[in-house]
Design a protein around this motif. Sequence first.
Motif, short mmCIF file in Angstrom:
data_model
loop_
_atom_site.label_atom_id
_atom_site.label_comp_id
_atom_site.label_asym_id
_atom_site.label_seq_id
_atom_site.Cartn_x
_atom_site.Cartn_y
_atom_site.Cartn_z
N ARG A 1 1.00 5.34 5.68
CA ARG A 1 -0.39 4.38 5.41
C ARG A 1 -0.57 4.14 6.89
O ARG A 1 -1.28 3.04 6.71
N GLN A 2 -0.09 4.51 8.00
CA GLN A 2 -0.76 4.35 9.24
C GLN A 2 -2.04 4.75 9.06
O GLN A 2 -2.80 4.30 10.03
N TYR B 1 7.42 -1.69 6.75
CA TYR B 1 7.25 -0.36 6.87
C TYR B 1 8.23 0.55 6.09
O TYR B 1 9.42 0.24 6.43
N LEU C 1 -4.56 3.73 7.38
CA LEU C 1 -5.21 2.64 7.47
C LEU C 1 -5.77 1.99 8.88
O LEU C 1 -6.66 1.64 8.99
N ILE D 1 4.87 -7.44 8.71
CA ILE D 1 4.77 -6.12 8.03
C ILE D 1 5.97 -5.25 7.75
O ILE D 1 7.00 -5.55 8.76
N LEU E 1 3.53 -1.30 4.13
CA LEU E 1 3.01 -0.11 4.35
C LEU E 1 4.01 1.06 4.12
O LEU E 1 5.01 1.23 4.74
N LYS F 1 -9.94 2.94 5.18
CA LYS F 1 -9.26 2.54 6.47
C LYS F 1 -9.60 1.08 6.87
O LYS F 1 -10.70 0.70 6.32
N VAL G 1 1.02 -1.15 -0.16
CA VAL G 1 0.11 -0.07 0.10
C VAL G 1 0.83 1.25 -0.01
O VAL G 1 1.55 1.63 0.90
N ASP G 2 0.91 2.13 -1.06
CA ASP G 2 1.74 3.21 -1.22
C ASP G 2 0.79 4.15 -1.87
O ASP G 2 0.49 4.17 -3.06
#
Length: 172
Positions: A42-43, A130, A45, A128, A38, A17, A4-5
């Motif tokens: 993208r936090q 980041y 979300l 995840i 992420l 979100k 997700v960018d």
Amino acid sequence: TIIVDGSFTRGKIVPDKFSSADLVHVKKFLEAGGTLWLCRDRQDLFLDREPKIFLYDLTGGFTSDRSLDHTVLKPDHPWLRSLPPSTELAWLLSKNAKPLSIKKGEVLIGTSSGNALLGRIPVGAGQIIYLGFSPAASLPNGREKVTVAQEREFTEQMQVLTNIVDGLYPKK
């Protein structure tokens, strides 16, 4: 792998979100071996209360340090092997760089207290990843003449992404 960018809100994607109900699926995906990337900002979300707590639990919480003095903390890591010494990485100090506090997992680029520009959080068999930067934000373009420094920053960031993909999906 899900990457997700970009802002779902800005792209007018609904929902924009995770809901509380979505978290069951996110956790199942990660624990089964999925990778969620992420990128910068993208936090968002995880904006609502329960998703925010979910992310907080996975990352280990927030650091009190708000320093932006990011450095390459693990220069020998395979994902970072192509980078020059961090003193030459101007993009680590860019206004486009947005850290995520990570206390559980690896902080590869960031501050010693856990503000990550590049970090990995294991979740079950998955993870995840980041990226507190977006190579798209460093893409040399516009009306002004492109500089060698801009080209180098973009190339360095893209090489980090290539190294991550090569590490996740080695050639057979």
